[in-house]
Design an enzyme around this catalytic site. Structure first.
Site, PDB file in Angstrom:
ATOM      1  N   ASP A 128       2.017  -3.123   4.114  1.00 35.42           N
ATOM      2  CA  ASP A 128       1.790  -3.394   2.695  1.00 35.42           C
ATOM      3  C   ASP A 128       1.921  -2.084   1.940  1.00 35.42           C
ATOM      4  O   ASP A 128       1.167  -1.134   2.179  1.00 35.42           O
ATOM      5  CB  ASP A 128       0.402  -3.991   2.469  1.00 35.42           C
ATOM      6  CG  ASP A 128       0.115  -4.216   0.993  1.00 35.42           C
ATOM      7  OD1 ASP A 128       0.794  -5.062   0.389  1.00 35.42           O
ATOM      8  OD2 ASP A 128      -0.780  -3.538   0.451  1.00 35.42           O
ATOM      9  N   GLU A 212       7.181  -6.425   2.529  1.00 39.36           N
ATOM     10  CA  GLU A 212       7.381  -7.294   1.378  1.00 39.36           C
ATOM     11  C   GLU A 212       8.788  -7.113   0.815  1.00 39.36           C
ATOM     12  O   GLU A 212       9.291  -5.985   0.739  1.00 39.36           O
ATOM     13  CB  GLU A 212       6.351  -6.975   0.294  1.00 39.36           C
ATOM     14  CG  GLU A 212       4.924  -7.269   0.687  1.00 39.36           C
ATOM     15  CD  GLU A 212       3.953  -6.744  -0.337  1.00 39.36           C
ATOM     16  OE1 GLU A 212       3.250  -7.545  -0.965  1.00 39.36           O
ATOM     17  OE2 GLU A 212       3.889  -5.517  -0.506  1.00 39.36           O
ATOM     18  N   ASP A 305      -5.903  -3.796   1.138  1.00 37.90           N
ATOM     19  CA  ASP A 305      -4.536  -3.479   1.543  1.00 37.90           C
ATOM     20  C   ASP A 305      -4.276  -3.896   2.987  1.00 37.90           C
ATOM     21  O   ASP A 305      -3.201  -4.402   3.312  1.00 37.90           O
ATOM     22  CB  ASP A 305      -4.274  -1.984   1.359  1.00 37.90           C
ATOM     23  CG  ASP A 305      -4.354  -1.562  -0.099  1.00 37.90           C
ATOM     24  OD1 ASP A 305      -3.816  -2.289  -0.949  1.00 37.90           O
ATOM     25  OD2 ASP A 305      -4.941  -0.507  -0.377  1.00 37.90           O
TER      26      ASP A 305
END
Length: 344
Positions: A128, A212, A305
Site C-alpha cells: 500500500d 494498487e 496502512d
C-alpha cells in the site's frame, strides 16, 4: 544532415553519428506520440536534459583502468574517464552521456538487466503506497522513503528565497541555482537508492506482489485550472502532489514490474483503505485517523496502512488463483447488516 553540415561549419565540427542518432530519436518520439499515450516532444530548455547518445559501440571503446575508474571513447572528444560504479555488461551497443542540473555528468550504457528470479516460496505480499508511510507491506513492515535532513530542508527554503530575489541572467542567480540543484539532486539520489533496494527486497522475497492500480500522473496533476475556470484548493493539492512525488509511487511500481516481470498484480484500489482485512466489511468510519483502523463490526484494530496492504494482498492472491491455481486464504466479503456498515 549532410547538406546542413556542409553549410554550417559549427555543425560539421560535431560528430555526424551523434547528430544522426538525435534525429532518429526525435523521429521515434514523434511516432510514439501519434501511436500511443506518449507526450508530444517539446523544445529542450538550456540546462535541462543535456546530453547525447552514441551508437555502434565497439568492444574496445570501453576499458577498465582500476577498481573504481574506467574510460570510454567519445566521438570527437577521445577517451573520457568515469567512475566505475558497476560492471559494464557484455555486448553493449550504445551509451548516453548526460549532464543534470547539478552539473554532474553521467554515462549510462544501454543494457536490459535480467529480472530478479522468483524465490519459489509461494509467498504473496500486498503493498500500500502512501504519503506518511511510503510503502506499507501486508507483513506489517512499513518502508519510508528517505528525505532531506532538517538542516538540509532549512537550507533548501533559504536557497529558494535567495533565488526569488536574484536577477535573471546574473552570475549570482546561476550560483544560487546550482546550489539549489545540488541539494535537490541529493534528495533524488536518496529516493532512487531507496526504490532500488526496496524493489529488490520485494522481488527476491515474494512470488506475487500486489499493488494498487493507481494513475499517478493524473493524481499529481495541478489543480490550478485556467484563467476562465480557475481551480480550487490549489495550494492544498500542490502539497499532496509533493508528498506523492516525494514518496516515489511511480518509480516503485515501475521498478517492481521491471524486476519481478509477470509477478506484479495491479488490483482495484477502491475501498482497500476502508475494508476490514479480518472480516471484509467496509465502513467509512472505521479509519479513525491516518494511522489507526478500528473495525466496528468485528473489533479488529491495527495500522490503517497495513490493513490496506492486507486487502491488496487478498485481492492479488485471488486474481492469481483465478488465473493459475487454488485460492489463497483471506477475508470473505460480507454484505452490510446494519446502518453502520456502508456499501462496497
Amino acid at each position: 544532415m549532410t547538406e546542413a553540415r556542409a553549410v554550417n561549419p559549427w555543425l560539421a565540427a560535431a560528430s555526424q553519428t551523434v547528430q544522426q542518432q538525435a534525429l532518429r530519436d526525435f523521429a521515434q518520439a514523434m511516432a510514439n506520440f501519434f501511436r500511443g499515450p506518449h507526450r508530444r516532444p517539446s523544445w529542450r530548455r538550456a540546462g535541462r536534459h543535456e546530453g547525447f547518445r552514441v551508437v555502434a559501440v565497439k568492444p574496445g571503446d570501453v576499458r577498465r583502468l582500476s577498481r573504481s575508474s574506467g574510460e570510454v571513447r567519445v566521438p570527437k572528444v577521445g577517451w573520457v574517464r568515469f567512475r566505475w560504479s558497476r560492471a559494464v555488461p557484455e555486448g553493449v551497443k550504445s551509451y548516453r552521456v548526460t549532464c543534470e542540473r547539478a552539473g554532474r555528468w553521467h554515462v549510462a550504457f544501454a543494457a536490459v538487466p535480467d529480472p530478479v528470479p522468483a524465490p519459489g516460496n509461494g509467498a504473496v505480499v500486498g503493498v500500500d503506497r502512501g504519503v506518511a508511510v511510503s510503502a506499507a507491506l501486508s507483513t506489517g513492515e512499513r518502508l519510508h522513503a528517505p528525505r532531506l535532513r532538517e538542516s538540509e530542508a532549512r537550507r533548501l527554503v533559504l536557497l529558494q528565497r535567495r533565488l526569488a530575489r536574484c536577477k535573471r541572467g546574473s552570475n549570482r542567480r546561476w550560483k544560487v541555482r546550482s546550489a539549489f540543484a545540488r541539494l535537490k539532486a541529493r534528495d533524488a539520489d536518496r529516493r532512487r537508492d531507496w526504490v532500488e533496494k526496496s524493489t529488490t527486497y520485494l522481488a527476491a522475497g515474494f512470488d506475487v506482489i500486489g499493488i494498487e492500480g493507481l494513475d499517478v500522473r493524473s493524481m499529481t496533476a495541478s489543480a490550478r485550472g485556467t484563467v476562465a475556470t480557475p481551480g480550487s484548493r490549489v495550494r492544498q493539492k500542490a502539497g499532496v502532489n509533493r508528498g506523492i512525488l516525494r514518496s516515489g509511487w511511480g518509480a516503485l511500481a515501475a521498478r517492481l514490474e521491471d524486476k519481478a516481470s509477470g509477478r506484479v498484480v495491479r488490483v482495484d484500489p477502491a475501498y482497500t483503505s476502508l475494508r476490514c482485512s479480518a472480516c471484509g466489511v467496509v465502513d467509512r468510519e472505521a479509519r479513525e485517523s491516518q494511522a489507526r483502523f478500528s473495525c466496528r463490526a468485528c473489533g479488529h484494530t491495527g495500522n490503517a496502512d497495513v490493513n490496506a496492504a492486507r486487502n491488496i494482498k487478498t485481492a492479488a492472491g485471488r486474481a492469481v488463483a483465478a488465473r493459475e491455481g487454488p485460492c489463497i486464504s483471506g477475508p470473505v466479503h460480507r454484505e452490510p447488516q446494519s446502518d453502520l456498515l456502508l456499501s462496497t
